[in-house]
Scaffold this motif. Structure first.
Motif, short mmCIF file in Angstrom:
data_model
loop_
_atom_site.label_atom_id
_atom_site.label_comp_id
_atom_site.label_asym_id
_atom_site.label_seq_id
_atom_site.Cartn_x
_atom_site.Cartn_y
_atom_site.Cartn_z
N GLU A 1 -7.93 2.09 -5.38
CA GLU A 1 -7.83 3.05 -5.34
C GLU A 1 -6.52 4.00 -5.90
OE1 GLU A 1 -7.35 6.89 -1.47
OE2 GLU A 1 -8.10 5.14 -1.04
N CYS B 1 -5.74 -4.10 1.94
CA CYS B 1 -5.02 -4.03 0.98
C CYS B 1 -5.58 -3.91 -0.87
CB CYS B 1 -3.56 -4.96 0.70
SG CYS B 1 -1.95 -5.19 -0.46
N THR C 1 1.08 -0.84 0.38
CA THR C 1 -0.05 0.18 -0.32
C THR C 1 0.93 1.22 -0.06
OG1 THR C 1 -1.76 -1.22 1.10
CG2 THR C 1 -1.71 1.47 1.57
N ASP D 1 -7.27 -0.67 -1.52
CA ASP D 1 -6.40 0.70 -1.54
C ASP D 1 -6.12 0.76 -2.89
OD1 ASP D 1 -7.01 1.26 1.91
OD2 ASP D 1 -5.03 -0.14 1.51
N ARG E 1 1.07 4.60 -2.86
CA ARG E 1 0.57 5.22 -2.87
C ARG E 1 1.90 6.61 -2.79
NH1 ARG E 1 0.47 6.53 2.72
NH2 ARG E 1 -1.68 4.89 2.94
#
Length: 134
Positions: free
Chosen positions: A122, A116, A33, A119, A37
């Motif tokens: 996203e 996860c 994650t 995430d 990011r």
């Protein structure tokens, strides 16, 4: 960013590896994650400072293996990005996680895996699971 980076003609795989499907899965999913990011942020910014530092570090550590320049390295991230969560099976019976998910008892591992996956959706990255048998 990952333990292993593999690239094909259309896809770049960022592979993260751990032993066992247990509480250590929380750490592994957090790494994935955070990597997603950081990569998303990096690709939106100008200059690719983090990727440049990553490439420089690899080039210094493995001068004989780093045959590509930074610009070519950057092209890896123009492709479809797929994160791979790979774990080495520690079960005595070596049960396949796909066929025997209910036999894996760690609720923390299961929840971390689910979280996860959400995430990564996203960030618009795909998550693949790879079980490495003993």
């Amino acid at each position: 960013m990952c333990d292993v980076l593999f690239t094909s003609e259309e896809t770049t795989y960022l592979i993260h590896v751990k032993k066992g499907f247990d509480n250590s899965m929380r750490e592994l999913t957090n790494q994935i994650t955070l990597s997603a990011r950081r990569l998303t942020t990096e690709l939106k910014s100008e200059g690719s400072e983090y990727l440049n530092k990553l490439w420089e570090s690899y080039s210094e550590k493995y001068p004989d293996k780093s045959k590509i320049g930074f610009d070519e390295f950057l092209t890896f991230f123009d492709k479809k990005i797929v994160y791979v969560l790979a774990f080495i099976s520690q079960r005595v019976d070596n049960a396949n996680i796909i066929d025997s998910f209910d036999r894996y008892r760690s609720n923390i591992a299961k929840y971390s895996l689910l979280e996860c996956g959400i995430d990564l959706q996203e960030y618009r990255y795909e998550l693949n699971i790879c079980q490495i048998m003993k």
